[in-house]
Write a protein that holds these residues in place. Structure first.
Motif, PDB file in Angstrom:
ATOM      1  N   ARG A  54       0.837  -1.207   0.000  1.00  0.00           N
ATOM      2  CA  ARG A  54       0.000   0.000   0.000  1.00  0.00           C
ATOM      3  C   ARG A  54       0.874   1.260   0.000  1.00  0.00           C
ATOM      4  O   ARG A  54       0.552   2.247  -0.653  1.00  0.00           O
ATOM      5  N   LYS A 146      -2.778   6.981   0.783  1.00  0.00           N
ATOM      6  CA  LYS A 146      -2.660   7.412   2.183  1.00  0.00           C
ATOM      7  C   LYS A 146      -1.790   8.662   2.248  1.00  0.00           C
ATOM      8  O   LYS A 146      -0.619   8.609   2.606  1.00  0.00           O
ATOM      9  N   TYR A 150      -4.664  15.086   6.313  1.00  0.00           N
ATOM     10  CA  TYR A 150      -5.810  14.639   7.121  1.00  0.00           C
ATOM     11  C   TYR A 150      -6.585  15.858   7.631  1.00  0.00           C
ATOM     12  O   TYR A 150      -7.196  15.818   8.691  1.00  0.00           O
ATOM     13  N   GLU A 179     -16.602   5.846   4.917  1.00  0.00           N
ATOM     14  CA  GLU A 179     -15.719   5.261   5.940  1.00  0.00           C
ATOM     15  C   GLU A 179     -15.619   6.234   7.091  1.00  0.00           C
ATOM     16  O   GLU A 179     -16.162   7.339   7.037  1.00  0.00           O
ATOM     17  N   ALA A 181     -13.309   8.744   9.685  1.00  0.00           N
ATOM     18  CA  ALA A 181     -12.219   9.689   9.407  1.00  0.00           C
ATOM     19  C   ALA A 181     -10.880   8.963   9.427  1.00  0.00           C
ATOM     20  O   ALA A 181      -9.982   9.270   8.651  1.00  0.00           O
ATOM     21  N   THR A 182     -10.759   7.968  10.307  1.00  0.00           N
ATOM     22  CA  THR A 182      -9.520   7.162  10.363  1.00  0.00           C
ATOM     23  C   THR A 182      -9.851   5.681  10.562  1.00  0.00           C
ATOM     24  O   THR A 182      -9.161   4.983  11.309  1.00  0.00           O
ATOM     25  N   SER A 183     -10.892   5.223   9.898  1.00  0.00           N
ATOM     26  CA  SER A 183     -11.291   3.808  10.056  1.00  0.00           C
ATOM     27  C   SER A 183     -12.193   3.386   8.907  1.00  0.00           C
ATOM     28  O   SER A 183     -12.711   4.239   8.185  1.00  0.00           O
ATOM     29  N   ASN A 184     -12.375   2.104   8.737  1.00  0.00           N
ATOM     30  CA  ASN A 184     -13.367   1.592   7.789  1.00  0.00           C
ATOM     31  C   ASN A 184     -14.651   1.247   8.531  1.00  0.00           C
ATOM     32  O   ASN A 184     -14.646   1.070   9.748  1.00  0.00           O
ATOM     33  N   MET A 201     -10.452   4.302   1.682  1.00  0.00           N
ATOM     34  CA  MET A 201      -9.115   3.754   1.920  1.00  0.00           C
ATOM     35  C   MET A 201      -9.272   2.241   2.074  1.00  0.00           C
ATOM     36  O   MET A 201     -10.139   1.785   2.833  1.00  0.00           O
ATOM     37  N   GLY A 203      -8.465  -0.418   3.783  1.00  0.00           N
ATOM     38  CA  GLY A 203      -7.825  -0.748   5.056  1.00  0.00           C
ATOM     39  C   GLY A 203      -7.360  -2.203   5.093  1.00  0.00           C
ATOM     40  O   GLY A 203      -8.035  -3.092   4.566  1.00  0.00           O
ATOM     41  N   ILE A 204      -6.217  -2.405   5.723  1.00  0.00           N
ATOM     42  CA  ILE A 204      -5.693  -3.769   5.833  1.00  0.00           C
ATOM     43  C   ILE A 204      -6.504  -4.535   6.900  1.00  0.00           C
ATOM     44  O   ILE A 204      -6.759  -5.726   6.751  1.00  0.00           O
ATOM     45  N   THR A 205      -6.923  -3.836   7.950  1.00  0.00           N
ATOM     46  CA  THR A 205      -7.774  -4.478   8.961  1.00  0.00           C
ATOM     47  C   THR A 205      -9.082  -4.928   8.302  1.00  0.00           C
ATOM     48  O   THR A 205      -9.578  -6.020   8.572  1.00  0.00           O
ATOM     49  N   ALA A 239      -9.627  -0.409  12.224  1.00  0.00           N
ATOM     50  CA  ALA A 239      -8.369   0.247  11.840  1.00  0.00           C
ATOM     51  C   ALA A 239      -7.227  -0.459  12.557  1.00  0.00           C
ATOM     52  O   ALA A 239      -7.448  -1.105  13.591  1.00  0.00           O
ATOM     53  N   SER A 240      -6.023  -0.300  12.030  1.00  0.00           N
ATOM     54  CA  SER A 240      -4.861  -0.988  12.607  1.00  0.00           C
ATOM     55  C   SER A 240      -4.731  -0.727  14.103  1.00  0.00           C
ATOM     56  O   SER A 240      -4.468  -1.640  14.873  1.00  0.00           O
TER      57      SER A 240
END
Ligand SMILES: Cc1ncc(COP(=O)(O)O)c(C=O)c1O
Length: 287
Positions: A54, A146, A150, A179, A181-184, A201, A203-205, A239-240
């Protein structure tokens, strides 16, 4: 956080309070740059290859060149964790367009930074009782990249704070849920797991959740209208750093923390804590 920690800045390990980047750095003067963020479990970077890929994709979108191999990057992370005496870390990798006196040229040597930070702390209540979201209209700009920008997220988070909400749920101008602001974002509707698939985004999570959930639930990756919120049985964000947090409220709609979300949280916990992912990917590192 400890008083001074070691960072990796442009080929050097340096104490964070001595680290330097140029005042002409495009990351600073124009916000031109990208980053990626992930955490370790028992010291192993989670889904490292996906985050590396990514990072490269984000860099390519901004015409930046990441001249470091996955093996080199993993070595830097390991070295930083050793130097900072960290057993576990939140890893942040930043790549900017580097120095430009007039702030317009992109062909300079990029600035490359790696930070290993303490994991952020979230109250256990967020995981047991859930979190509140407020919705906000948002115009995605390069959503799969990414970037360092922000500003919309931070402004929206300020609003969320004032309304005692934990996270913002971005909605596009056609009233589609995007999504956080900082998560799916995910929801359950009649035991079906639904999640937006466009203009977000990746997200990998989110990817891991979809993989774990497909054995248990029917999944729909599709556009979800804001008006559907009232029909959700359950919802959660991912989110991670936050992993999976159930949602108990979106604007005025109250939701229950139900068995399906709990099931996914359990699967995710088992997968991460027992290092099942590492055994599965015990593959060879690309160099
Ligand atoms: C806008 C946005 N969407 C989604 C995510 C989740 O991505 P990941 O699961 O890779 O951490 C993040 C993470 O910070 C984010 O900023």
């Amino acid at each position: 956080m400890q008083n001074s920690f070691i960072a990796y800045v442009d080929d050097e390990y340096v104490s964070e309070d001595k680290a330097k980047i140029s005042v002409f750095d495009l990351g600073l003067t124009r916000g031109y740059g990208i980053f990626d963020f992930f955490r370790t479990y028992q010291g192993f970077p989670f889904y490292f290859e996906d985050h590396y890929d990514r990072l490269v994709r984000s860099a390519t979108m901004l015409h930046l060149k990441l001249s470091i191999t996955p093996f080199e990057l993993k070595t830097i992370i390991n070295n930083l964790m050793k130097k900072n005496k960290q057993k576990e870390a939140a890893v942040k990798i930043i790549l900017t367009a580097g120095k430009s006196i007039h702030g317009l040229e992109l062909n300079q040597k990029p600035t490359f930074i790696v930070l290993t930070l303490p994991l952020p702390f979230y109250s256990p209540e967020y995981f047991s009782s859930g979190v509140k979201l407020i919705s906000k209209i948002h115009k995605p700009y390069l959503p799969t990249c990414k970037t360092l920008n922000y500003i919309p997220a931070l402004l929206a988070m300020q609003d969320a704070k004032e309304k005692n909400a934990f996270e913002v749920l971005f909605i596009d101008e056609d009233q589609n849920i995007l999504e956080g602001a900082t998560s799916n974002f995910f929801a359950f509707k009649n035991d079906k797991l639904i999640t937006p698939n466009e203009n977000i985004m990746l997200g990998i999570t989110r990817k891991v959740i979809l993989k774990l959930a497909e054995k248990e639930f029917e999944i729909e990756k599709r556009a979800i209208k804001k008006a559907e919120i009232k029909t959700f049985d359950e919802a959660f964000i991912s989110a991670s750093n936050k992993e999976i947090m159930p949602v108990y409220q979106i604007d005025d709609t109250l939701l229950k923390i139900g068995p399906n979300t709990k099931k996914i949280m359990h699967l995710f916990k088992e997968y991460t804590q027992k290092l099942l992912w590492l055994k599965e990917n015990s593959g060879v590192l690309r160099s």
